[in-house]
Design a protein around this motif. Structure first.
Motif, PDB file in Angstrom:
ATOM      1  N   THR A   1       0.830  -1.203   0.000  1.00 60.02           N
ATOM      2  CA  THR A   1       0.000   0.000   0.000  1.00 60.02           C
ATOM      3  C   THR A   1       0.869   1.259   0.000  1.00 60.02           C
ATOM      4  OG1 THR A   1      -1.684  -1.203   1.246  1.00 60.02           O
ATOM      5  CG2 THR A   1      -1.873   1.182   1.187  1.00 60.02           C
ATOM      6  N   VAL A   2       1.954   1.243   0.738  1.00 61.04           N
ATOM      7  CA  VAL A   2       2.863   2.389   0.775  1.00 61.04           C
ATOM      8  C   VAL A   2       3.476   2.614  -0.609  1.00 61.04           C
ATOM      9  CG1 VAL A   2       5.013   3.256   1.773  1.00 61.04           C
ATOM     10  CG2 VAL A   2       3.355   2.093   3.221  1.00 61.04           C
ATOM     11  N   LEU A   3       3.884   1.527  -1.264  1.00 61.53           N
ATOM     12  CA  LEU A   3       4.449   1.649  -2.611  1.00 61.53           C
ATOM     13  C   LEU A   3       3.406   2.130  -3.616  1.00 61.53           C
ATOM     14  CD1 LEU A   3       6.818  -1.426  -2.922  1.00 61.53           C
ATOM     15  CD2 LEU A   3       7.442   0.970  -2.894  1.00 61.53           C
ATOM     16  N   GLN A   4       2.177   1.667  -3.481  1.00 61.09           N
ATOM     17  CA  GLN A   4       1.122   2.128  -4.379  1.00 61.09           C
ATOM     18  C   GLN A   4       0.882   3.623  -4.228  1.00 61.09           C
ATOM     19  OE1 GLN A   4      -2.067  -0.499  -3.224  1.00 61.09           O
ATOM     20  NE2 GLN A   4      -1.708  -1.877  -4.965  1.00 61.09           N
ATOM     21  N   ILE A   5       0.851   4.092  -2.992  1.00 63.92           N
ATOM     22  CA  ILE A   5       0.670   5.526  -2.752  1.00 63.92           C
ATOM     23  C   ILE A   5       1.856   6.316  -3.315  1.00 63.92           C
ATOM     24  CG2 ILE A   5       0.540   7.279  -0.926  1.00 63.92           C
ATOM     25  CD1 ILE A   5      -1.069   5.207   0.710  1.00 63.92           C
ATOM     26  N   ALA A   6       3.063   5.804  -3.124  1.00 62.60           N
ATOM     27  CA  ALA A   6       4.255   6.477  -3.644  1.00 62.60           C
ATOM     28  C   ALA A   6       4.233   6.548  -5.168  1.00 62.60           C
ATOM     29  CB  ALA A   6       5.516   5.764  -3.156  1.00 62.60           C
ATOM     30  N   VAL A   7       3.799   5.476  -5.819  1.00 59.27           N
ATOM     31  CA  VAL A   7       3.732   5.466  -7.286  1.00 59.27           C
ATOM     32  C   VAL A   7       2.696   6.475  -7.788  1.00 59.27           C
ATOM     33  CG1 VAL A   7       3.049   4.052  -9.268  1.00 59.27           C
ATOM     34  CG2 VAL A   7       4.633   3.146  -7.605  1.00 59.27           C
ATOM     35  N   VAL A   8       1.562   6.551  -7.126  1.00 62.53           N
ATOM     36  CA  VAL A   8       0.530   7.511  -7.525  1.00 62.53           C
ATOM     37  C   VAL A   8       1.022   8.938  -7.332  1.00 62.53           C
ATOM     38  CG1 VAL A   8      -1.758   8.393  -6.937  1.00 62.53           C
ATOM     39  CG2 VAL A   8      -1.401   5.943  -7.170  1.00 62.53           C
ATOM     40  N   LEU A   9       1.677   9.213  -6.197  1.00 70.91           N
ATOM     41  CA  LEU A   9       2.203  10.553  -5.956  1.00 70.91           C
ATOM     42  C   LEU A   9       3.284  10.925  -6.967  1.00 70.91           C
ATOM     43  CD1 LEU A   9       2.388  10.699  -2.057  1.00 70.91           C
ATOM     44  CD2 LEU A   9       0.775  11.866  -3.572  1.00 70.91           C
ATOM     45  N   LEU A  10       4.166   9.983  -7.269  1.00 72.50           N
ATOM     46  CA  LEU A  10       5.195  10.241  -8.282  1.00 72.50           C
ATOM     47  C   LEU A  10       4.576  10.486  -9.656  1.00 72.50           C
ATOM     48  CD1 LEU A  10       8.148   7.836  -7.483  1.00 72.50           C
ATOM     49  CD2 LEU A  10       8.198  10.310  -7.595  1.00 72.50           C
ATOM     50  N   ALA A  11       3.539   9.748  -9.985  1.00 73.08           N
ATOM     51  CA  ALA A  11       2.872   9.948 -11.271  1.00 73.08           C
ATOM     52  C   ALA A  11       2.258  11.344 -11.354  1.00 73.08           C
ATOM     53  CB  ALA A  11       1.800   8.878 -11.481  1.00 73.08           C
ATOM     54  N   LEU A  12       1.624  11.785 -10.276  1.00 76.94           N
ATOM     55  CA  LEU A  12       1.030  13.116 -10.272  1.00 76.94           C
ATOM     56  C   LEU A  12       2.096  14.210 -10.347  1.00 76.94           C
ATOM     57  CD1 LEU A  12      -1.806  12.610  -7.640  1.00 76.94           C
ATOM     58  CD2 LEU A  12      -2.040  12.801 -10.126  1.00 76.94           C
ATOM     59  N   LEU A  13       3.198  14.031  -9.621  1.00 79.22           N
ATOM     60  CA  LEU A  13       4.299  14.985  -9.692  1.00 79.22           C
ATOM     61  C   LEU A  13       4.907  15.028 -11.089  1.00 79.22           C
ATOM     62  CD1 LEU A  13       6.190  14.399  -6.326  1.00 79.22           C
ATOM     63  CD2 LEU A  13       5.080  16.502  -7.070  1.00 79.22           C
TER      64      LEU A  13
ATOM     65  N   ILE B   1       3.437  14.296 -13.940  1.00 79.86           N
ATOM     66  CA  ILE B   1       2.491  14.977 -14.822  1.00 79.86           C
ATOM     67  C   ILE B   1       2.597  16.485 -14.644  1.00 79.86           C
ATOM     68  CG2 ILE B   1       0.032  15.393 -15.237  1.00 79.86           C
ATOM     69  CD1 ILE B   1      -0.397  12.398 -14.604  1.00 79.86           C
ATOM     70  N   GLY B   2       2.664  16.934 -13.394  1.00 80.19           N
ATOM     71  CA  GLY B   2       2.763  18.364 -13.128  1.00 80.19           C
ATOM     72  C   GLY B   2       4.034  18.983 -13.681  1.00 80.19           C
ATOM     73  N   VAL B   3       5.152  18.294 -13.545  1.00 82.95           N
ATOM     74  CA  VAL B   3       6.426  18.822 -14.044  1.00 82.95           C
ATOM     75  C   VAL B   3       6.438  18.862 -15.565  1.00 82.95           C
ATOM     76  CG1 VAL B   3       8.898  18.347 -14.169  1.00 82.95           C
ATOM     77  CG2 VAL B   3       7.725  18.173 -11.999  1.00 82.95           C
ATOM     78  N   VAL B   4       5.899  17.841 -16.203  1.00 85.54           N
ATOM     79  CA  VAL B   4       5.882  17.817 -17.667  1.00 85.54           C
ATOM     80  C   VAL B   4       4.968  18.916 -18.219  1.00 85.54           C
ATOM     81  CG1 VAL B   4       5.149  16.444 -19.669  1.00 85.54           C
ATOM     82  CG2 VAL B   4       6.520  15.394 -17.883  1.00 85.54           C
TER      83      VAL B   4
END
Length: 78
Positions: A3-15, A17-20
């Motif tokens: 669950t921690v890794l899933q949350i980290a992957v989602v947060l990284l994906a959102l970050l 997207i924002g940077v791109v």
């Protein structure tokens, strides 16, 4: 742990997207290679904020890939 890794992957994906989305477009359209934009295409270097966003994009994408592989391996094992 998964669950921690899933949350980290989602947060990284959102970050990521924002940077791109925050980066400026590198091309000026279809006519850039034929008109006056050719100097910008072949002779420009990223400076300042563009260079920083480019480095952050690379770092975030590598982290995203590594965490995704780890998460896939853990979900396949358990």
């Amino acid at each position: 742990m998964i669950t921690v890794l899933q949350i980290a992957v989602v947060l990284l994906a959102l970050l990521l997207i924002g940077v791109v989305v925050a980066q400026k477009s590198k091309t000026q359209g279809m006519g850039a290679g034929f008109g006056g934009g050719a100097e910008d295409l072949f002779g420009s270097r990223a400076r300042g904020l563009d260079a920083l966003l480019s480095k952050i994009t690379i770092i975030l994408s590598v982290l995203f890939g590594i965490l995704t592989l780890i998460l896939g391996r853990m979900m396949n094992t358990f």
